[in-house]
Design a protein around this motif. Structure first.
Motif, PDB file in Angstrom:
ATOM      1  N   LEU A   1     -23.804 -11.818  13.330  1.00  0.00           N
ATOM      2  CA  LEU A   1     -24.839 -12.806  13.000  1.00  0.00           C
ATOM      3  C   LEU A   1     -25.517 -12.546  11.661  1.00  0.00           C
ATOM      4  O   LEU A   1     -26.528 -13.177  11.367  1.00  0.00           O
ATOM      5  N   HIS A   2     -24.972 -11.625  10.838  1.00  0.00           N
ATOM      6  CA  HIS A   2     -25.738 -11.198   9.661  1.00  0.00           C
ATOM      7  C   HIS A   2     -26.168 -12.375   8.779  1.00  0.00           C
ATOM      8  O   HIS A   2     -27.238 -12.361   8.206  1.00  0.00           O
ATOM      9  N   ASP A   3     -25.327 -13.401   8.695  1.00  0.00           N
ATOM     10  CA  ASP A   3     -25.665 -14.537   7.832  1.00  0.00           C
ATOM     11  C   ASP A   3     -26.185 -15.740   8.616  1.00  0.00           C
ATOM     12  O   ASP A   3     -26.207 -16.857   8.077  1.00  0.00           O
ATOM     13  N   ALA A   4     -26.603 -15.522   9.872  1.00  0.00           N
ATOM     14  CA  ALA A   4     -27.048 -16.662  10.700  1.00  0.00           C
ATOM     15  C   ALA A   4     -28.187 -17.430  10.038  1.00  0.00           C
ATOM     16  O   ALA A   4     -28.307 -18.648  10.204  1.00  0.00           O
ATOM     17  N   GLY A   5     -29.003 -16.730   9.256  1.00  0.00           N
ATOM     18  CA  GLY A   5     -30.128 -17.391   8.592  1.00  0.00           C
ATOM     19  C   GLY A   5     -29.690 -18.424   7.561  1.00  0.00           C
ATOM     20  O   GLY A   5     -30.516 -19.243   7.112  1.00  0.00           O
ATOM     21  N   LYS A   6     -28.404 -18.416   7.181  1.00  0.00           N
ATOM     22  CA  LYS A   6     -27.921 -19.425   6.228  1.00  0.00           C
ATOM     23  C   LYS A   6     -28.012 -20.828   6.816  1.00  0.00           C
ATOM     24  O   LYS A   6     -27.888 -21.818   6.104  1.00  0.00           O
ATOM     25  N   ILE A   7     -28.199 -20.885   8.129  1.00  0.00           N
ATOM     26  CA  ILE A   7     -28.373 -22.175   8.772  1.00  0.00           C
ATOM     27  C   ILE A   7     -29.627 -22.871   8.233  1.00  0.00           C
ATOM     28  O   ILE A   7     -29.741 -24.096   8.263  1.00  0.00           O
TER      29      ILE A   7
ATOM     30  N   ALA B   1     -33.780 -16.073   1.098  1.00  0.00           N
ATOM     31  CA  ALA B   1     -34.615 -16.099   2.311  1.00  0.00           C
ATOM     32  C   ALA B   1     -33.764 -15.967   3.571  1.00  0.00           C
ATOM     33  O   ALA B   1     -34.299 -15.757   4.659  1.00  0.00           O
ATOM     34  N   HIS B   2     -32.423 -16.048   3.435  1.00  0.00           N
ATOM     35  CA  HIS B   2     -31.620 -16.124   4.667  1.00  0.00           C
ATOM     36  C   HIS B   2     -31.704 -14.868   5.551  1.00  0.00           C
ATOM     37  O   HIS B   2     -31.662 -15.007   6.777  1.00  0.00           O
ATOM     38  N   PRO B   3     -31.870 -13.643   5.002  1.00  0.00           N
ATOM     39  CA  PRO B   3     -32.013 -12.499   5.935  1.00  0.00           C
ATOM     40  C   PRO B   3     -33.274 -12.619   6.800  1.00  0.00           C
ATOM     41  O   PRO B   3     -33.254 -12.267   7.984  1.00  0.00           O
TER      42      PRO B   3
ATOM     43  N   CYS C   1     -31.837  -6.616   7.044  1.00  0.00           N
ATOM     44  CA  CYS C   1     -31.612  -5.633   5.966  1.00  0.00           C
ATOM     45  C   CYS C   1     -30.200  -5.682   5.376  1.00  0.00           C
ATOM     46  O   CYS C   1     -29.834  -4.767   4.632  1.00  0.00           O
ATOM     47  N   HIS C   2     -29.412  -6.715   5.674  1.00  0.00           N
ATOM     48  CA  HIS C   2     -28.007  -6.639   5.252  1.00  0.00           C
ATOM     49  C   HIS C   2     -27.806  -6.825   3.757  1.00  0.00           C
ATOM     50  O   HIS C   2     -26.709  -6.593   3.249  1.00  0.00           O
ATOM     51  N   HIS C   3     -28.847  -7.213   3.013  1.00  0.00           N
ATOM     52  CA  HIS C   3     -28.727  -7.272   1.548  1.00  0.00           C
ATOM     53  C   HIS C   3     -29.582  -6.221   0.855  1.00  0.00           C
ATOM     54  O   HIS C   3     -29.758  -6.271  -0.368  1.00  0.00           O
ATOM     55  N   GLU C   4     -30.128  -5.284   1.626  1.00  0.00           N
ATOM     56  CA  GLU C   4     -30.849  -4.171   0.993  1.00  0.00           C
ATOM     57  C   GLU C   4     -29.817  -3.218   0.382  1.00  0.00           C
ATOM     58  O   GLU C   4     -28.689  -3.138   0.855  1.00  0.00           O
TER      59      GLU C   4
HETATM   60 FE   LIG Z   1     -26.000 -12.569   3.617  1.00  0.00          FE
END
Ligand SMILES: [Fe+2]
Length: 246
Positions: free
Chosen positions: A109-115, A138-140, A162-165
């Protein structure tokens, strides 16, 4: 419960001694305890099977949702599923898989916020403007907010957030550095980058695994946790699907 039976042996004539009555009573108890144990064991096995079925159904539901999100990005193919399987393998190699059973949900689900990111920004062919980047970045946090109130998704929510930290603090959304970034998220960023480098994209061919490994080494200490890279590199040849294609 059946009425207490006469513990004296049949045909023994006079009632047995206290010792014999006690032994007979103990045998009755032992039989009853044995029956109870077998019944509880059968029940525990039924519950375990039901839990296993529930976990499978849960993972499949999350996988379906993750694929819906992925469908917005035509280039990623089976990226999510590989991130999940590589990520789980790395967590096992690090010896922390049992501490974070929900990590695989975070990998999916790491990119679920792209929704929450408009399609015109996600699919924009050219470079993004500064304002568009702010939305994209903002997606994370959007993904984290989707999961943060689910009690058994704590690690998954942290991975998403934290997947883009980056290890040196140059990532987003918070600019966390080093061990401020949860270990499962540090592990994820390595498998995510490795898979991105070793699969074909519309604008470039896949990189050989040796070159991808060299890139991870080069970025150990800046983008990636060097200790986790050191655990990942020897694991590459044993990753599901990688050994066969290398
Ligand atoms: Fe991402």
């Amino acid at each position: 419960m059946s009425p207490p039976s006469d513990p004296a042996p049949a045909g023994a004539g006079a009632p047995g001694s206290d010792q014999e009555r006690l032994e007979a009573q103990l045998q009755v108890f032992a039989r009853e305890i044995g029956a109870m144990y077998r019944s509880q064991k059968a029940r525990a096995e039924q519950l375990e099977a039901a839990l296993g079925a529930l976990k499978t159904a849960y993972l499949e539901t999350i996988r379906s949702f993750a694929f819906v999100v992925e469908a917005k990005d035509a280039y990623t193919g089976m990226h999510l599923e590989r991130c999940r399987s590589y990520g789980v393998a790395l967590m096992e190699e690090l010896g922390v898989a049992d501490d974070h059973p929900d990590a695989e949900y975070g990998f999916l689900l790491h990119d679920a916020g792209k929704i929450g990111v408009p399609e015109r920004i996600l699919s924009k062919p050219g470079p993004l403007t500064a304002a568009e980047w702010r939305v994209m970045r903002a997606h994370p946090v959007i993904g984290y907010q989707m999961l943060e109130n689910i009690p058994f998704m704590t690690t998954a929510a942290e991975i998403v957030r934290c997947h883009h930290e980056m290890f040196d603090g140059s990532g987003y959304p918070e600019g966390l550095r080093g061990e401020q970034i949860p270990l499962p998220a540090r592990a994820f960023s390595i498998v995510d980058a490795f898979d991105a480098m070793t699969t074909d994209r519309p604008y470039r061919a896949a990189m050989p695994t040796e070159r991808a490994a060299a890139e991870l080494s080069r970025m150990a200490g800046t983008q990636f946790d060097p200790d986790v890279v050191a655990v990942f590199l020897p694991l590459i040849e044993r990753l599901p699907g990688v050994g066969a294609r290398a």
